[in-house]
Every structure is written in C-alpha cells, then in structure tokens.
Scaffold this motif. Structure first.
Motif, PDB file in Angstrom:
ATOM      1  N   VAL A  38       1.211  -0.976   0.050  1.00 39.68           N
ATOM      2  CA  VAL A  38       0.240   0.079   0.291  1.00 39.68           C
ATOM      3  C   VAL A  38       1.063   1.222  -0.497  1.00 39.68           C
ATOM      4  CG1 VAL A  38      -2.165   1.641   1.260  1.00 39.68           C
ATOM      5  CG2 VAL A  38      -1.704  -1.058   1.183  1.00 39.68           C
ATOM      6  N   GLU A  39       0.531   2.155  -0.831  1.00 40.65           N
ATOM      7  CA  GLU A  39       1.083   3.783  -0.869  1.00 40.65           C
ATOM      8  C   GLU A  39       0.007   4.905  -0.742  1.00 40.65           C
ATOM      9  OE1 GLU A  39       3.504   4.231  -3.721  1.00 40.65           O
ATOM     10  OE2 GLU A  39       3.777   2.190  -4.411  1.00 40.65           O
ATOM     11  N   THR A  40      -0.151   5.601   0.318  1.00 37.22           N
ATOM     12  CA  THR A  40      -0.620   6.421   0.266  1.00 37.22           C
ATOM     13  C   THR A  40      -0.223   8.169  -0.260  1.00 37.22           C
ATOM     14  OG1 THR A  40      -0.642   7.014   2.619  1.00 37.22           O
ATOM     15  CG2 THR A  40      -1.544   5.255   2.386  1.00 37.22           C
ATOM     16  N   ALA A  41      -1.312   8.798  -0.627  1.00 37.17           N
ATOM     17  CA  ALA A  41      -1.432   9.847  -0.718  1.00 37.17           C
ATOM     18  C   ALA A  41      -2.495  10.661   0.114  1.00 37.17           C
ATOM     19  CB  ALA A  41      -1.717  10.278  -2.482  1.00 37.17           C
ATOM     20  N   SER A  42      -2.125  12.097   0.345  1.00 41.11           N
ATOM     21  CA  SER A  42      -3.414  12.329   1.061  1.00 41.11           C
ATOM     22  C   SER A  42      -4.112  13.735  -0.117  1.00 41.11           C
ATOM     23  CB  SER A  42      -2.224  13.646   1.893  1.00 41.11           C
ATOM     24  OG  SER A  42      -1.629  14.641   1.287  1.00 41.11           O
ATOM     25  N   ASP A  43      -4.004  14.107  -1.445  1.00 44.70           N
ATOM     26  CA  ASP A  43      -5.258  14.219  -2.553  1.00 44.70           C
ATOM     27  C   ASP A  43      -4.410  13.812  -3.384  1.00 44.70           C
ATOM     28  OD1 ASP A  43      -2.606  15.675  -3.519  1.00 44.70           O
ATOM     29  OD2 ASP A  43      -2.943  17.216  -1.909  1.00 44.70           O
ATOM     30  N   GLY A  44      -5.640  13.778  -4.274  1.00 46.55           N
ATOM     31  CA  GLY A  44      -5.030  13.831  -5.421  1.00 46.55           C
ATOM     32  C   GLY A  44      -4.049  13.953  -6.257  1.00 46.55           C
ATOM     33  N   LEU A  45      -3.403  15.654  -6.116  1.00 48.77           N
ATOM     34  CA  LEU A  45      -1.759  15.677  -7.066  1.00 48.77           C
ATOM     35  C   LEU A  45      -1.377  14.907  -6.131  1.00 48.77           C
ATOM     36  CD1 LEU A  45      -2.557  19.816  -6.968  1.00 48.77           C
ATOM     37  CD2 LEU A  45      -3.034  18.095  -9.097  1.00 48.77           C
ATOM     38  N   GLU A  46      -1.158  14.359  -5.560  1.00 52.27           N
ATOM     39  CA  GLU A  46      -0.510  13.282  -4.874  1.00 52.27           C
ATOM     40  C   GLU A  46       0.051  12.087  -5.101  1.00 52.27           C
ATOM     41  OE1 GLU A  46       1.721  11.573  -0.358  1.00 52.27           O
ATOM     42  OE2 GLU A  46       0.194  13.528  -0.699  1.00 52.27           O
ATOM     43  N   ALA A  47      -1.660  11.723  -5.809  1.00 52.26           N
ATOM     44  CA  ALA A  47      -1.513  10.168  -6.030  1.00 52.26           C
ATOM     45  C   ALA A  47      -1.198  10.729  -7.611  1.00 52.26           C
ATOM     46  CB  ALA A  47      -3.390  10.099  -6.134  1.00 52.26           C
ATOM     47  N   LEU A  48      -1.181  11.092  -8.496  1.00 48.76           N
ATOM     48  CA  LEU A  48      -1.400  11.812  -9.623  1.00 48.76           C
ATOM     49  C   LEU A  48       0.379  11.259 -10.049  1.00 48.76           C
ATOM     50  CD1 LEU A  48      -3.232  14.066 -11.650  1.00 48.76           C
ATOM     51  CD2 LEU A  48      -3.092  11.988 -11.729  1.00 48.76           C
ATOM     52  N   SER A  49       0.807  11.661  -8.694  1.00 46.94           N
ATOM     53  CA  SER A  49       2.863  12.304  -9.089  1.00 46.94           C
ATOM     54  C   SER A  49       2.375  10.043  -8.173  1.00 46.94           C
ATOM     55  CB  SER A  49       3.433  12.597  -8.202  1.00 46.94           C
ATOM     56  OG  SER A  49       2.861  12.432  -6.879  1.00 46.94           O
ATOM     57  N   HIS A  50       2.760  10.030  -8.074  1.00 46.19           N
ATOM     58  CA  HIS A  50       2.880   8.569  -7.558  1.00 46.19           C
ATOM     59  C   HIS A  50       2.695   7.567  -8.984  1.00 46.19           C
ATOM     60  CE1 HIS A  50       3.986   8.406  -3.244  1.00 46.19           C
ATOM     61  NE2 HIS A  50       2.473   9.031  -3.139  1.00 46.19           N
ATOM     62  N   LEU A  51       0.935   8.419  -9.544  1.00 52.14           N
ATOM     63  CA  LEU A  51       0.703   7.066 -10.843  1.00 52.14           C
ATOM     64  C   LEU A  51       1.226   7.289 -11.389  1.00 52.14           C
ATOM     65  CD1 LEU A  51      -3.327   7.802 -10.207  1.00 52.14           C
ATOM     66  CD2 LEU A  51      -2.503   5.609 -11.015  1.00 52.14           C
ATOM     67  N   LYS A  52       1.704   8.956 -11.608  1.00 56.47           N
ATOM     68  CA  LYS A  52       2.668   8.536 -12.901  1.00 56.47           C
ATOM     69  C   LYS A  52       4.209   7.860 -12.879  1.00 56.47           C
ATOM     70  CE  LYS A  52       1.535  13.394 -13.159  1.00 56.47           C
ATOM     71  NZ  LYS A  52       2.303  15.330 -13.266  1.00 56.47           N
ATOM     72  N   LYS A  53       4.285   7.670 -11.688  1.00 56.33           N
ATOM     73  CA  LYS A  53       5.945   6.759 -11.413  1.00 56.33           C
ATOM     74  C   LYS A  53       5.805   5.347 -11.473  1.00 56.33           C
ATOM     75  CE  LYS A  53       6.546   9.144  -8.606  1.00 56.33           C
ATOM     76  NZ  LYS A  53       6.991  10.020  -7.046  1.00 56.33           N
ATOM     77  N   THR A  54       4.763   4.376 -10.550  1.00 50.38           N
ATOM     78  CA  THR A  54       4.100   3.291 -10.898  1.00 50.38           C
ATOM     79  C   THR A  54       3.330   3.009 -10.864  1.00 50.38           C
ATOM     80  OG1 THR A  54       5.469   3.692  -8.347  1.00 50.38           O
ATOM     81  CG2 THR A  54       4.903   1.796  -8.257  1.00 50.38           C
ATOM     82  N   HIS A  55       3.340   1.683 -11.186  1.00 47.28           N
ATOM     83  CA  HIS A  55       1.903   0.579 -12.388  1.00 47.28           C
ATOM     84  C   HIS A  55       1.048   0.564 -10.589  1.00 47.28           C
ATOM     85  CE1 HIS A  55      -1.401  -1.612 -13.212  1.00 47.28           C
ATOM     86  NE2 HIS A  55      -0.918  -2.820 -12.547  1.00 47.28           N
ATOM     87  N   TYR A  56      -0.324   0.054 -10.325  1.00 52.79           N
ATOM     88  CA  TYR A  56      -0.766   0.460  -8.851  1.00 52.79           C
ATOM     89  C   TYR A  56      -2.025  -0.954  -9.838  1.00 52.79           C
ATOM     90  CZ  TYR A  56       1.479   3.703  -6.543  1.00 52.79           C
ATOM     91  OH  TYR A  56       2.120   4.300  -6.396  1.00 52.79           O
ATOM     92  N   ASP A  57      -2.545  -1.810  -9.265  1.00 54.86           N
ATOM     93  CA  ASP A  57      -3.826  -2.874  -9.167  1.00 54.86           C
ATOM     94  C   ASP A  57      -4.940  -2.284  -8.890  1.00 54.86           C
ATOM     95  OD1 ASP A  57      -2.060  -5.139 -10.076  1.00 54.86           O
ATOM     96  OD2 ASP A  57      -1.017  -5.120  -7.575  1.00 54.86           O
ATOM     97  N   LEU A  58      -4.979  -1.531  -8.324  1.00 49.93           N
ATOM     98  CA  LEU A  58      -5.886  -1.060  -7.576  1.00 49.93           C
ATOM     99  C   LEU A  58      -5.871   0.555  -7.015  1.00 49.93           C
ATOM    100  CD1 LEU A  58      -8.509  -1.488  -6.588  1.00 49.93           C
ATOM    101  CD2 LEU A  58      -7.432  -1.953  -3.891  1.00 49.93           C
ATOM    102  N   VAL A  59      -6.485   1.464  -7.562  1.00 48.59           N
ATOM    103  CA  VAL A  59      -6.797   2.792  -7.830  1.00 48.59           C
ATOM    104  C   VAL A  59      -7.373   2.459  -6.191  1.00 48.59           C
ATOM    105  CG1 VAL A  59      -6.408   5.140  -7.454  1.00 48.59           C
ATOM    106  CG2 VAL A  59      -5.313   3.541  -9.470  1.00 48.59           C
ATOM    107  N   VAL A  60      -7.935   3.886  -4.575  1.00 43.32           N
ATOM    108  CA  VAL A  60      -8.880   3.592  -4.026  1.00 43.32           C
ATOM    109  C   VAL A  60      -8.695   5.248  -3.911  1.00 43.32           C
ATOM    110  CG1 VAL A  60      -9.966   3.367  -2.021  1.00 43.32           C
ATOM    111  CG2 VAL A  60      -8.608   1.146  -2.685  1.00 43.32           C
ATOM    112  N   THR A  61      -9.910   5.872  -4.658  1.00 37.09           N
ATOM    113  CA  THR A  61     -10.225   7.610  -4.346  1.00 37.09           C
ATOM    114  C   THR A  61     -11.031   7.783  -3.750  1.00 37.09           C
ATOM    115  OG1 THR A  61      -9.777   9.442  -5.108  1.00 37.09           O
ATOM    116  CG2 THR A  61     -10.838   7.473  -6.682  1.00 37.09           C
TER     117      THR A  61
END
Length: 142
Positions: A38-61
């Motif tokens: 699990v990786e976490t982000a405290s808002d959508g912008l932080e989540a976007l930066s994670h998504l640009k670098k890493t593949h996730y099987d599941l995104v929960v927002t």
C-alpha cells in the motif's frame, strides 16, 4: 509471455488517495492484512505523482479532498492514460446511487466499484479479491 507471469496470490499493489488520516491509516492496515502493498496520498495531486511513476493494481480514492478531488483525479487518470489497467474504487460517505449519478455526469475514466464509509473488513477483502481477479484475467489475455 513467461516474463509477465505473476502468481495469482502475489501482493496487490494499491494506491489509497484519502485526506482523512484516520481513514487512510485504517484502510492501509486492512489492505496490508490482505497481502497488499500500500502507498498513500493525501490528495489527488499527490496521487497523480505516484501514478506517473508506479503501476497499481487497485486505486482507491476519496471523492472530497483538497487540491484535486476524487472526480478530478479520475478525470486526470483518464486524460493522461494513467492506471489504464487498474481497478478504480471510490470511497464515499454518501449513498452509492448519488455518487453513481455524479460519476456518470462526469467525463472520466472508469469506476469499478464503491467502498461505502464506514467500510467493513469484508468489503475491503472483496475489493482486493476483485483486483486480484482483474489482474489475473489481464495477464492471461496478454
């Protein structure tokens, strides 16, 4: 190909975008209990930066977050073609029908499911299992 072989029970890689620290921590613990990374982000912008670098099987927002909310995050993911093979879940304190209406009005990627707050361990487990099945199906068709 043999290179892309991932065992069915391999850890599910999850990104949780949630500004409420308590909910985020609880969800992270439950997901880890079900064998997720699990990786976490405290808002959508932080989540976007994670998504640009890493593949996730599941995104929960979460829907309501500062800087970039959940609908904005889903729209950005669709526009930028990020996490195209991820299972996307929205957490909500509102009714799922109300959220479905908002999501369908919005020109965004896809929402695969809803996790209603307060969520149960069983609901989290089902979500992880769906992500595992989706990944398995995707890899078998590759």
């Amino acid at each position: 190909s043999q290179d892309s072989y991932v065992p069915y029970n391999a850890p599910v890689h999850v990104l949780v975008a949630e500004d409420d620290r308590g909910i985020c921590a609880l969800l992270a613990v439950l997901l880890a209990d079900y064998g997720c990374i699990v990786e976490t982000a405290s808002d959508g912008l932080e989540a976007l930066s994670h998504l640009k670098k890493t593949h996730y099987d599941l995104v929960v927002t979460d829907l309501v977050m500062p800087n970039l909310d959940g609908l904005g995050l889903l729209a950005e993911m669709a526009t930028r073609k990020l996490a195209v093979n991820s299972l996307n879940y929205v957490t909500t304190g509102g009714s799922c029908d109300e959220i479905r209406d908002r999501v369908s009005d919005f020109r965004l990627g896809h929402v695969d499911g809803y996790l209603e707050k307060p969520f149960t361990a069983e609901a989290v487990k089902e979500m992880v299992e769906r992500a595992r099945q989706a990944r398995h199906k995707l890899l078998r068709s590759a």
